[in-house]
Scaffold this active site. Structure first.
Site, PDB file in Angstrom:
ATOM      1  N   HIS A   6       1.312  18.582 -39.742  1.00  0.00           N
ATOM      2  CA  HIS A   6       2.488  18.253 -38.919  1.00  0.00           C
ATOM      3  C   HIS A   6       3.684  19.017 -39.497  1.00  0.00           C
ATOM      4  O   HIS A   6       3.797  19.187 -40.709  1.00  0.00           O
ATOM      5  CB  HIS A   6       2.733  16.746 -38.946  1.00  0.00           C
ATOM      6  CG  HIS A   6       3.775  16.317 -37.960  1.00  0.00           C
ATOM      7  ND1 HIS A   6       5.126  16.489 -38.190  1.00  0.00           N
ATOM      8  CD2 HIS A   6       3.672  15.746 -36.733  1.00  0.00           C
ATOM      9  CE1 HIS A   6       5.802  16.037 -37.141  1.00  0.00           C
ATOM     10  NE2 HIS A   6       4.942  15.578 -36.243  1.00  0.00           N
ATOM     11  N   SER A  38       8.961  15.484 -27.866  1.00  0.00           N
ATOM     12  CA  SER A  38       9.790  14.775 -26.885  1.00  0.00           C
ATOM     13  C   SER A  38       9.048  14.426 -25.589  1.00  0.00           C
ATOM     14  O   SER A  38       9.648  14.449 -24.512  1.00  0.00           O
ATOM     15  CB  SER A  38      11.064  15.572 -26.590  1.00  0.00           C
ATOM     16  OG  SER A  38      11.835  15.717 -27.778  1.00  0.00           O
ATOM     17  N   LYS A  60       5.025   8.266 -37.519  1.00  0.00           N
ATOM     18  CA  LYS A  60       5.785   8.763 -38.689  1.00  0.00           C
ATOM     19  C   LYS A  60       6.078   7.567 -39.612  1.00  0.00           C
ATOM     20  O   LYS A  60       5.261   6.666 -39.691  1.00  0.00           O
ATOM     21  CB  LYS A  60       7.066   9.459 -38.255  1.00  0.00           C
ATOM     22  CG  LYS A  60       6.851  10.424 -37.100  1.00  0.00           C
ATOM     23  CD  LYS A  60       8.074  11.230 -36.840  1.00  0.00           C
ATOM     24  CE  LYS A  60       7.938  11.948 -35.521  1.00  0.00           C
ATOM     25  NZ  LYS A  60       8.728  13.140 -35.461  1.00  0.00           N
ATOM     26  N   GLY A 108      11.470  15.248 -31.590  1.00  0.00           N
ATOM     27  CA  GLY A 108      12.538  14.272 -31.807  1.00  0.00           C
ATOM     28  C   GLY A 108      13.900  14.722 -31.312  1.00  0.00           C
ATOM     29  O   GLY A 108      14.912  14.121 -31.675  1.00  0.00           O
ATOM     30  N   ASN A 145       2.030   9.283 -32.977  1.00  0.00           N
ATOM     31  CA  ASN A 145       2.360   9.484 -34.395  1.00  0.00           C
ATOM     32  C   ASN A 145       3.608   8.661 -34.695  1.00  0.00           C
ATOM     33  O   ASN A 145       4.699   9.012 -34.264  1.00  0.00           O
ATOM     34  CB  ASN A 145       2.627  10.975 -34.656  1.00  0.00           C
ATOM     35  CG  ASN A 145       3.194  11.221 -36.041  1.00  0.00           C
ATOM     36  OD1 ASN A 145       3.029  10.387 -36.942  1.00  0.00           O
ATOM     37  ND2 ASN A 145       3.844  12.357 -36.217  1.00  0.00           N
ATOM     38  N   GLU A 204       3.116  21.849 -31.263  1.00  0.00           N
ATOM     39  CA  GLU A 204       4.379  21.119 -31.314  1.00  0.00           C
ATOM     40  C   GLU A 204       5.501  22.067 -31.741  1.00  0.00           C
ATOM     41  O   GLU A 204       5.658  22.337 -32.946  1.00  0.00           O
ATOM     42  CB  GLU A 204       4.299  19.982 -32.328  1.00  0.00           C
ATOM     43  CG  GLU A 204       3.251  18.939 -32.019  1.00  0.00           C
ATOM     44  CD  GLU A 204       3.610  17.620 -32.686  1.00  0.00           C
ATOM     45  OE1 GLU A 204       3.785  16.635 -31.963  1.00  0.00           O
ATOM     46  OE2 GLU A 204       3.741  17.582 -33.918  1.00  0.00           O
ATOM     47  N   GLU A 222       6.591  18.232 -40.119  1.00  0.00           N
ATOM     48  CA  GLU A 222       7.355  17.507 -41.153  1.00  0.00           C
ATOM     49  C   GLU A 222       6.648  17.590 -42.510  1.00  0.00           C
ATOM     50  O   GLU A 222       7.297  17.593 -43.553  1.00  0.00           O
ATOM     51  CB  GLU A 222       7.579  16.052 -40.705  1.00  0.00           C
ATOM     52  CG  GLU A 222       8.626  15.990 -39.593  1.00  0.00           C
ATOM     53  CD  GLU A 222       8.476  14.824 -38.627  1.00  0.00           C
ATOM     54  OE1 GLU A 222       7.785  13.840 -38.947  1.00  0.00           O
ATOM     55  OE2 GLU A 222       9.053  14.922 -37.531  1.00  0.00           O
TER      56      GLU A 222
HETATM   57  C1  PEP Z   1       5.823  14.091 -33.368  1.00  0.00           C
HETATM   58  O1  PEP Z   1       6.248  13.408 -34.274  1.00  0.00           O
HETATM   59  O2  PEP Z   1       4.765  14.709 -33.532  1.00  0.00           O
HETATM   60  C2  PEP Z   1       6.566  14.163 -32.108  1.00  0.00           C
HETATM   61  C3  PEP Z   1       6.135  14.943 -31.167  1.00  0.00           C
HETATM   62  O3  PEP Z   1       7.712  13.398 -32.019  1.00  0.00           O
HETATM   63  P1  PEP Z   1       8.585  13.098 -30.682  1.00  0.00           P
HETATM   64  O4  PEP Z   1       7.593  12.749 -29.586  1.00  0.00           O
HETATM   65  O5  PEP Z   1       9.437  11.936 -31.061  1.00  0.00           O
HETATM   66  O6  PEP Z   1       9.322  14.322 -30.372  1.00  0.00           O
END
Ligand code: PEP
Length: 245
Positions: free
Chosen positions: A90, A205, A10, A166, A8, A160, A92
């Site tokens: 998601h 992460s 973003k 992040g 992803n 998640e 976000e």
């Molecule tokens: C995400 O954006 O779904 C995500 C898991 O980001 P990151 O791997 O950067 O934590």
């Protein structure tokens, strides 16, 4: 069930990053796992021209087919281009665009109607985890964003934890296992035979350095990767760890 490494981007990346990522096509030509990249919508068309064995997905879709929804993109439009998967719900989107479980379900159903596989994202905040609410939150999100109408077509669930996205903070293997086992049991109990064929991704992460450990956890069938999916070597080592798991 085939495992899945999904990236992803973003609101990151560029045509240059896309061209660089095309190296993955060579490195993972005969991959035993599915690889998916979800770039910003504006890069979907160039990505589709560049990639063949790696699938291209979208980061969101609207719940309706067409209409007066300025700035939005429908699942039909994504299907028209050749997109095969779309992230829905998601954190976000849930937080920044106040998307509710029922909106997430409508988007997932819209995607399936258009022939696109929805990747339904769920996960608790740090407050919810610290107050012992994690499994209640996960259950509530699954009750609200999964429905029996979804189960005639493939879909994916991505767990998640919001506090892991992040941040560099990854839950312990026990914490991931607890939620993934809970999700698998939920699917078995509510949707029976589809449970074994519905991939459960972990996201938050994930990096080349922790991927092996995460993929060794029972009921983890792949990853949803943010930052590390923008760098060839990082994403490649995650894909490799999944191939070997
Ligand atoms: C995400 O954006 O779904 C995500 C898991 O980001 P990151 O791997 O950067 O934590």
């Amino acid at each position: 069930m085939k495992k899945l490494a999904a990236g992803n981007w973003k609101m990151n990346g560029s045509l240059e990053v896309l061209a660089e990522l095309a190296k993955l096509e060579i490195r993972h030509k005969e991959s035993t796992v599915d690889v998916l990249i979800c770039p910003p919508a504006i890069y979907i068309q160039p990505a589709l021209s560049l990639f063949s064995s790696i699938s291209i997905g979208a980061q969101d879709c609207h719940m309706y087919q067409s209409g007066a929804y300025t700035g939005n993109i429908s699942a039909e439009m994504l299907a028209d281009l050749g997109v095969n998967s779309v992230l829905v719900g998601h954190s976000e989107r849930r937080i920044d665009h106040t998307e509710t479980d029922s909106m997430v379900l409508q988007k997932a159903l819209a995607a399936q109607t258009a022939g696109i596989k929805p990747i339904i994202c769920i996960g608790e905040t740090l407050n919810q985890r610290e107050s012992g609410q994690t499994l209640n939150v996960i259950e509530k999100q699954m009750n609200g964003s999964l429905h029996k109408d979804l189960t005639s077509y493939p879909f994916v669930i991505a767990y998640e934890p919001v506090w892991a996205i992040g941040t560099g903070h990854v839950p312990s293997s026990q914490q991931i296992a607890e939620v993934h086992n809970f999700c698998r049991n939920y699917l078995e109990h509510n949707f029976h035979e589809i449970a074994a064929n519905t991939p459960l991704l972990y996201g938050g992460s994930v990096k080349g350095s922790n991927a092996k450990k995460i993929f060794a956890i029972p009921n983890v069938d792949g990853a949803l990767v943010g930052a590390a999916s923008l760098k060839v070597d990082d994403f490649s080592s995650i894909i490799e760890a999944l191939e070997k798991s």
